[in-house]
Scaffold this active site. Structure first.
Site, short mmCIF file in Angstrom:
data_model
loop_
_atom_site.label_atom_id
_atom_site.label_comp_id
_atom_site.label_asym_id
_atom_site.label_seq_id
_atom_site.Cartn_x
_atom_site.Cartn_y
_atom_site.Cartn_z
N GLU A 276 0.91 -1.02 -0.12
CA GLU A 276 0.08 0.05 -0.10
C GLU A 276 0.93 1.34 -0.06
O GLU A 276 0.73 2.05 0.81
CB GLU A 276 -0.81 0.18 1.27
CG GLU A 276 -1.55 -0.96 1.48
CD GLU A 276 -2.42 -1.05 2.88
OE1 GLU A 276 -3.33 -1.65 3.31
OE2 GLU A 276 -1.99 -0.32 3.86
N ARG A 279 2.98 7.69 -0.24
CA ARG A 279 4.04 8.65 -0.69
C ARG A 279 4.97 8.30 -1.97
O ARG A 279 5.04 9.27 -2.88
CB ARG A 279 5.33 8.76 0.73
CG ARG A 279 6.59 9.52 0.34
CD ARG A 279 7.25 9.24 1.44
NE ARG A 279 6.70 9.04 2.72
CZ ARG A 279 6.37 9.96 3.57
NH1 ARG A 279 6.57 11.39 3.27
NH2 ARG A 279 5.79 9.79 4.45
N CYS A 346 2.71 33.14 12.15
CA CYS A 346 3.19 33.48 13.32
C CYS A 346 3.65 32.42 14.22
O CYS A 346 3.03 31.90 15.34
CB CYS A 346 2.42 34.33 14.10
SG CYS A 346 2.41 36.03 13.53
C1 LIG Z 1 -0.49 6.23 5.45
C2 LIG Z 1 -0.53 4.64 5.19
C3 LIG Z 1 0.01 3.94 4.00
C4 LIG Z 1 1.01 4.74 3.19
O1 LIG Z 1 2.00 5.15 3.90
P1 LIG Z 1 3.16 5.74 2.81
O2 LIG Z 1 4.44 6.04 3.87
O3 LIG Z 1 2.40 6.94 2.25
O4 LIG Z 1 3.53 4.93 1.82
C5 LIG Z 1 -0.32 2.79 3.74
N1 LIG Z 1 -1.16 2.03 4.72
C6 LIG Z 1 -1.66 2.80 5.51
C7 LIG Z 1 -2.59 1.71 6.49
C8 LIG Z 1 -1.65 3.83 5.95
O5 LIG Z 1 -2.02 4.46 7.04
#
Ligand SMILES: *Cc1c(COP(=O)(O)O)cnc(C)c1O
Length: 416
Positions: A276, A279, A346
């Site tokens: 998953e 980023r 600020c």
């Molecule tokens: C945020 C998240 C991701 C992705 O994380 P990255 O660092 O952006 O790859 C995958 N799975 C779950 C459950 C997340 O909360």
């Protein structure tokens, strides 16, 4: 020629690979601060992931960038949608993801989120819900849900570039892994149990895959245990967290090596591997453009004041994150000087960088901030009554205003 390379482009796109003239023109036309997202690069990142993880399900973590232009691109590139809230589920459906490509991962879910997701499930019974607490299951029962269920384990392995992004050992996330097989056995009778899940946090890096390997190894063991008790699972999801090189001299992640380490650590399972990334899909597909409004000589620094701040891009203030910055208007041959780049908020945390060389900054110059595609616009806010920036999406030679700039009228629109 390597097919992955043809579709996937280079392993990383650095700030200096962007077309400077085009960026300056965009800043002129749409004003700053302005997010620019290159959908072709999003598609390339998706293609590289799909090629490295050819026999796995690749799901895009929507929270990294939930804009429709990105979601549609990701959908067309064949990734599924991993959603962290009812709002993200809505966005995924609006972007045309079919129900069987939507996964909702509930984290301490508010009642309204469960109401909405279960309602959507009635229309799209192929949607999957991932639970990370036993009582979330009770709450799903109360709402009549008996569909596709996945269990989020807390693997007690954390990873991350900062403690604030490490989730794998944080009690907030998931069910202690040692309890999951028993619960799976029980819940398999009440739901369509399709998978097990864990996410360790953000920051899988090429230099150290040990935390990632350990998480995957534990998930492989869990999947085998569950499969031996209740029969085959559809998938074992080992989360996201694929790192990107924020520093210019950091090497890009070797996706093939990560994929190989993942396969090896997982071992033999009946279930399909799922990952998953969030980023990784969007970080280097985005830049933030901002204009210098002040240059001042402070006691021990030259402070460059810009029109973007922690409300535009929160990562430096929140995670001490590094983002490359270049002066698109600075003369090529100008000697860089040592500067602090600060925003208009600020708060003393409202500093993008300190002690950074920047080529001769002048008032009116346009700066580009690199790797701003992930957790950039998504984390923006209106603190200090600063309207959120606009965003344009590039696709080939076309430019589209993807999100208009917020106005002062928008800021007070909710007040009665
Ligand atoms: C945020 C998240 C991701 C992705 O994380 P990255 O660092 O952006 O790859 C995958 N799975 C779950 C459950 C997340 O909360």
């Amino acid at each position: 020629m390597n097919a992955g390379e043809a579709d996937g482009g280079p392993a990383v796109r650095r700030l200096d690979a962007w077309d400077e003239e085009r960026l300056v023109a965009l800043a002129g036309e749409y004003e700053t601060p302005l997010y620019v997202v290159d959908l072709d690069r999003v598609a390339e990142n998706c293609a590289r992931l799909r090629s490295a993880f050819a026999d796995a399900d690749v799901k895009y973590a929507v929270k990294a960038h939930a804009g429709q232009s990105v979601l549609r691109t990701v959908r067309e590139a064949g990734l599924d949608a991993e959603c962290a809230s009812a709002g993200e589920v809505e966005r995924a459906f609006v972007a045309g993801f079919p129900g069987d490509r939507v996964q909702y991962t509930a984290v301490n879910p508010p009642a309204g989120d469960l109401d909405l997701v279960v309602e959507r499930w009635r229309e799209h019974p192929e949607l999957t819900i991932t639970v990370g607490a036993e009582d979330t299951v009770d709450r799903l029962h109360e709402r009549g849900f008996d569909g596709r269920l996945c269990i989020r384990a807390n693997p007690d392995v954390g990873a991350g570039h900062h403690e604030k992004v490490s989730t794998g050992a944080n009690a907030k996330f998931g069910i202690p892994i040692e309890r999951v097989a028993d619960l799976a056995t029980r819940w398999a009778e009440e739901f369509d149990l399709v998978g097990v899940h864990a996410h360790a946090g953000s920051g899988i890096s090429g230099e150290d895959l040990s935390a990632h390997r350990e998480l995957v190894r534990r998930m492989g063991d869990l999947a085998r245990e569950v499969e031996s008790r209740v029969g085959p699972l559809e998938f074992v999801d080992v989360g996201g967290g694929f790192g990107v090189p924020y520093e210019e001299d950091e090497p890009p992640l070797d996706l093939e090596a990560v994929a190989e380490a993942t396969r090896e650590a997982l071992g033999e399972v009946g279930a399909t591997l799922a990952v998953e990334p969030g980023r990784y899909v969007v970080a280097d597909a985005g830049v933030l453009l901002t204009t210098i409004n002040t240059v001042k000589q402070a006691r021990d620094a030259t402070v460059v004041g810009i029109d973007a701040g922690m409300t535009t891009l929160l990562r430096p203030a929140m995670y001490d994150a590094y983002h490359a910055i270049s002066n698109l208007s600075g003369a090529e041959d100008a000697e860089p000087i040592d500067v602090t780049v600060a925003g208009p908020i600020c708060e003393s945390a409202d500093v993008l960088c300190e002690h950074r060389p920047l080529s001769r900054p002048d008032r009116g110059d346009v700066l580009a901030v690199g790797n701003a595609g992930a957790y950039g616009y998504e984390m923006s806010s209106t603190y200090n009554s600063r309207p959120r920036p606009a965003e344009v999406a590039l696709s080939g030679t076309t430019v589209r205003l993807a999100r208009r700039r917020e106005t002062l009228t928008d800021l007070t629109a909710l007040e009665q």
